[in-house]
Design a protein around this motif. Structure first.
Motif, PDB file in Angstrom:
ATOM      1  N   THR A  52      11.427   9.977  -1.558  1.00 18.66           N
ATOM      2  CA  THR A  52      11.534  11.033  -2.339  1.00 18.66           C
ATOM      3  C   THR A  52      12.699  10.807  -3.610  1.00 18.66           C
ATOM      4  OG1 THR A  52      13.152  11.816  -0.561  1.00 18.66           O
ATOM      5  CG2 THR A  52      11.306  12.702  -0.457  1.00 18.66           C
ATOM      6  N   ARG A  53      13.123   9.633  -3.636  1.00 13.87           N
ATOM      7  CA  ARG A  53      13.899   9.355  -4.716  1.00 13.87           C
ATOM      8  C   ARG A  53      13.514   8.981  -5.896  1.00 13.87           C
ATOM      9  NH1 ARG A  53      17.453   4.864  -1.828  1.00 13.87           N
ATOM     10  NH2 ARG A  53      17.550   4.264  -3.949  1.00 13.87           N
ATOM     11  N   THR A  54      13.845   9.592  -7.097  1.00 15.89           N
ATOM     12  CA  THR A  54      13.391   9.553  -8.310  1.00 15.89           C
ATOM     13  C   THR A  54      13.411   7.831  -8.878  1.00 15.89           C
ATOM     14  OG1 THR A  54      13.794  11.732  -8.992  1.00 15.89           O
ATOM     15  CG2 THR A  54      13.269  10.165 -10.830  1.00 15.89           C
ATOM     16  N   GLY A  55      14.455   7.188  -8.378  1.00 18.74           N
ATOM     17  CA  GLY A  55      14.577   5.854  -9.084  1.00 18.74           C
ATOM     18  C   GLY A  55      13.396   5.037  -8.398  1.00 18.74           C
ATOM     19  N   MET A  56      13.193   5.382  -7.068  1.00 17.44           N
ATOM     20  CA  MET A  56      11.960   4.596  -6.523  1.00 17.44           C
ATOM     21  C   MET A  56      10.680   4.958  -7.138  1.00 17.44           C
ATOM     22  SD  MET A  56      13.148   2.218  -4.546  1.00 17.44           S
ATOM     23  CE  MET A  56      11.983   1.728  -3.709  1.00 17.44           C
ATOM     24  N   TYR A  57      10.513   5.969  -7.466  1.00 21.36           N
ATOM     25  CA  TYR A  57       9.340   6.513  -8.094  1.00 21.36           C
ATOM     26  C   TYR A  57       9.268   5.895  -9.502  1.00 21.36           C
ATOM     27  CZ  TYR A  57       6.001   9.456 -10.499  1.00 21.36           C
ATOM     28  OH  TYR A  57       4.726   9.836 -11.160  1.00 21.36           O
ATOM     29  N   VAL A  58      10.266   5.630 -10.357  1.00 22.57           N
ATOM     30  CA  VAL A  58      10.150   4.953 -11.479  1.00 22.57           C
ATOM     31  C   VAL A  58       9.754   3.574 -11.251  1.00 22.57           C
ATOM     32  CG1 VAL A  58      11.482   4.426 -13.296  1.00 22.57           C
ATOM     33  CG2 VAL A  58      11.598   6.585 -12.651  1.00 22.57           C
ATOM     34  N   LEU A  59      10.315   2.774 -10.150  1.00 21.29           N
ATOM     35  CA  LEU A  59      10.040   1.656  -9.852  1.00 21.29           C
ATOM     36  C   LEU A  59       8.612   1.509  -9.340  1.00 21.29           C
ATOM     37  CD1 LEU A  59      10.986  -1.325  -9.260  1.00 21.29           C
ATOM     38  CD2 LEU A  59      11.516  -0.607  -6.634  1.00 21.29           C
ATOM     39  N   ALA A  60       8.210   2.395  -8.795  1.00 19.37           N
ATOM     40  CA  ALA A  60       6.805   2.527  -8.567  1.00 19.37           C
ATOM     41  C   ALA A  60       5.734   2.285  -9.582  1.00 19.37           C
ATOM     42  CB  ALA A  60       6.297   3.617  -7.414  1.00 19.37           C
ATOM     43  N   LEU A  61       5.874   3.268 -10.620  1.00 14.26           N
ATOM     44  CA  LEU A  61       5.379   3.383 -11.655  1.00 14.26           C
ATOM     45  C   LEU A  61       5.494   1.983 -12.502  1.00 14.26           C
ATOM     46  CD1 LEU A  61       6.364   7.074 -13.085  1.00 14.26           C
ATOM     47  CD2 LEU A  61       4.251   6.224 -11.811  1.00 14.26           C
ATOM     48  N   ILE A  62       6.527   1.270 -12.532  1.00 14.06           N
ATOM     49  CA  ILE A  62       6.773   0.145 -13.189  1.00 14.06           C
ATOM     50  C   ILE A  62       5.944  -1.082 -12.586  1.00 14.06           C
ATOM     51  CG2 ILE A  62       8.204  -1.940 -13.680  1.00 14.06           C
ATOM     52  CD1 ILE A  62      10.446   0.192 -14.206  1.00 14.06           C
ATOM     53  N   VAL A  63       5.798  -1.099 -11.083  1.00 14.39           N
ATOM     54  CA  VAL A  63       5.014  -1.945 -10.246  1.00 14.39           C
ATOM     55  C   VAL A  63       3.593  -1.728 -10.713  1.00 14.39           C
ATOM     56  CG1 VAL A  63       4.146  -2.647  -8.104  1.00 14.39           C
ATOM     57  CG2 VAL A  63       6.684  -2.219  -8.566  1.00 14.39           C
ATOM     58  N   VAL A  64       2.999  -0.738 -10.586  1.00 15.97           N
ATOM     59  CA  VAL A  64       1.600  -0.246 -11.083  1.00 15.97           C
ATOM     60  C   VAL A  64       1.487  -0.666 -12.482  1.00 15.97           C
ATOM     61  CG1 VAL A  64      -0.006   1.791 -11.609  1.00 15.97           C
ATOM     62  CG2 VAL A  64       1.532   1.521  -9.433  1.00 15.97           C
ATOM     63  N   PHE A  65       2.311  -0.615 -13.644  1.00 18.13           N
ATOM     64  CA  PHE A  65       2.090  -0.982 -14.915  1.00 18.13           C
ATOM     65  C   PHE A  65       1.970  -2.483 -14.898  1.00 18.13           C
ATOM     66  CE2 PHE A  65       3.597  -2.567 -18.843  1.00 18.13           C
ATOM     67  CZ  PHE A  65       3.057  -1.708 -19.694  1.00 18.13           C
ATOM     68  N   GLN A  66       2.724  -3.254 -14.126  1.00 18.23           N
ATOM     69  CA  GLN A  66       2.947  -4.536 -14.241  1.00 18.23           C
ATOM     70  C   GLN A  66       1.473  -5.237 -13.615  1.00 18.23           C
ATOM     71  OE1 GLN A  66       6.640  -5.541 -12.207  1.00 18.23           O
ATOM     72  NE2 GLN A  66       7.245  -5.819 -14.348  1.00 18.23           N
ATOM     73  N   LEU A  67       0.920  -4.450 -12.593  1.00 20.02           N
ATOM     74  CA  LEU A  67      -0.126  -4.825 -11.776  1.00 20.02           C
ATOM     75  C   LEU A  67      -1.494  -4.575 -12.934  1.00 20.02           C
ATOM     76  CD1 LEU A  67       0.061  -3.421  -8.224  1.00 20.02           C
ATOM     77  CD2 LEU A  67       0.220  -5.722  -8.781  1.00 20.02           C
ATOM     78  N   ALA A  68      -1.564  -3.699 -13.423  1.00 17.00           N
ATOM     79  CA  ALA A  68      -2.707  -3.343 -14.353  1.00 17.00           C
ATOM     80  C   ALA A  68      -2.413  -4.461 -15.755  1.00 17.00           C
ATOM     81  CB  ALA A  68      -2.683  -1.988 -15.090  1.00 17.00           C
ATOM     82  N   PHE A  69      -1.245  -4.545 -15.981  1.00 14.78           N
ATOM     83  CA  PHE A  69      -1.174  -5.512 -17.266  1.00 14.78           C
ATOM     84  C   PHE A  69      -1.370  -6.871 -16.564  1.00 14.78           C
ATOM     85  CE2 PHE A  69       1.741  -8.427 -19.669  1.00 14.78           C
ATOM     86  CZ  PHE A  69       1.464  -7.954 -20.991  1.00 14.78           C
ATOM     87  N   MET A  70      -1.092  -7.433 -15.422  1.00 16.21           N
ATOM     88  CA  MET A  70      -1.591  -8.593 -14.965  1.00 16.21           C
ATOM     89  C   MET A  70      -3.015  -8.920 -15.074  1.00 16.21           C
ATOM     90  SD  MET A  70       1.717  -9.767 -12.498  1.00 16.21           S
ATOM     91  CE  MET A  70       0.681  -9.310 -10.997  1.00 16.21           C
ATOM     92  N   VAL A  71      -3.516  -7.897 -14.689  1.00 13.85           N
ATOM     93  CA  VAL A  71      -5.134  -7.860 -14.280  1.00 13.85           C
ATOM     94  C   VAL A  71      -5.759  -8.299 -15.861  1.00 13.85           C
ATOM     95  CG1 VAL A  71      -7.167  -6.560 -13.934  1.00 13.85           C
ATOM     96  CG2 VAL A  71      -5.339  -6.112 -12.601  1.00 13.85           C
ATOM     97  N   GLU A  72      -5.169  -7.648 -16.885  1.00 12.00           N
ATOM     98  CA  GLU A  72      -5.720  -7.738 -18.200  1.00 12.00           C
ATOM     99  C   GLU A  72      -5.200  -9.347 -18.609  1.00 12.00           C
ATOM    100  OE1 GLU A  72      -7.921  -6.207 -20.141  1.00 12.00           O
ATOM    101  OE2 GLU A  72      -7.813  -4.578 -18.413  1.00 12.00           O
ATOM    102  N   GLY A  73      -4.093  -9.536 -18.270  1.00 11.29           N
ATOM    103  CA  GLY A  73      -3.567 -11.031 -18.588  1.00 11.29           C
ATOM    104  C   GLY A  73      -4.688 -11.921 -17.929  1.00 11.29           C
ATOM    105  N   ILE A  74      -4.819 -11.869 -16.732  1.00 15.32           N
ATOM    106  CA  ILE A  74      -5.750 -12.779 -15.816  1.00 15.32           C
ATOM    107  C   ILE A  74      -7.223 -13.023 -16.418  1.00 15.32           C
ATOM    108  CG2 ILE A  74      -6.560 -13.518 -13.764  1.00 15.32           C
ATOM    109  CD1 ILE A  74      -4.226 -12.288 -12.380  1.00 15.32           C
ATOM    110  N   SER A  75      -7.611 -11.750 -16.921  1.00 13.18           N
ATOM    111  CA  SER A  75      -8.931 -11.609 -17.470  1.00 13.18           C
ATOM    112  C   SER A  75      -9.337 -12.098 -18.751  1.00 13.18           C
ATOM    113  CB  SER A  75      -9.131  -9.913 -17.567  1.00 13.18           C
ATOM    114  OG  SER A  75      -9.317  -9.303 -16.430  1.00 13.18           O
TER     115      SER A  75
END
Length: 159
Positions: A52-75
């Motif tokens: 429920t902490r906003t800081g952890m939610y922002v971290l989750a968004l950063i993790v999802v962003f990085q995962l998607a970015f890495m998919v494109e980098g590898i592709s």
């Protein structure tokens, strides 16, 4: 139990006690959204994360962003030089890269299935920036040594 109807029993669980009796406890379960919603109170990829902490939610968004970015980098990357490795080695490297790309893509998909609008936007932004940097012509100059049809080690993803 007297005075308890279905409305009062929602979320209640019966447990056996050590003395042979029954004990009633209240378990609150997080609601699973089936439509897009906005807010930082979401459960993404793991039970109880980001909490429920906003800081952890922002971290989750950063993790999802990085995962998607890495998919494109590898592709769109070239890890092997053309003609420099044996066919078996090249096939193993391609298989490893494919497994990594598919695994990351599935993690992004599972994160989006939280139906959180912020997670969806983070995934789209990660894929978009990754494509801009690795797949578009903006930053990539065609090389004379690499055939035009062979721009990465992996074939395009088929969804």
């Amino acid at each position: 139990m007297e005075g308890m109807n279905d409305d009062n029993m929602h979320g209640m669980m019966m447990h056996n006690t050590s003395d042979g009796g029954m004990n009633m406890t209240n378990h609150h379960k997080m609601m699973m959204h089936m439509t897009f919603f906005w807010g930082s109170d979401a459960e993404i990829l793991f039970s109880g994360w980001p909490g429920t902490r906003t800081g952890m939610y922002v971290l989750a968004l950063i993790v999802v962003f990085q995962l998607a970015f890495m998919v494109e980098g590898i592709s769109h990357s070239r890890f092997m030089k053309p003609g420099s490795t044996k066919h078996v080695t090249a096939g193993l490297v391609q298989t490893l890269l494919h497994a990594l790309r598919v695994g990351l893509a599935y993690l992004v998909m599972l994160a989006i299935m939280s139906f959180n609008g912020g997670v969806f936007l983070a995934a789209v932004a990660g894929h978009s920036l990754g494509f801009l940097l690795f797949g578009s012509r903006v930053f990539n100059k065609p090389s004379a040594t690499v055939p035009a049809a062979k721009t990465s080690d992996l074939p395009p993803m088929s969804c």
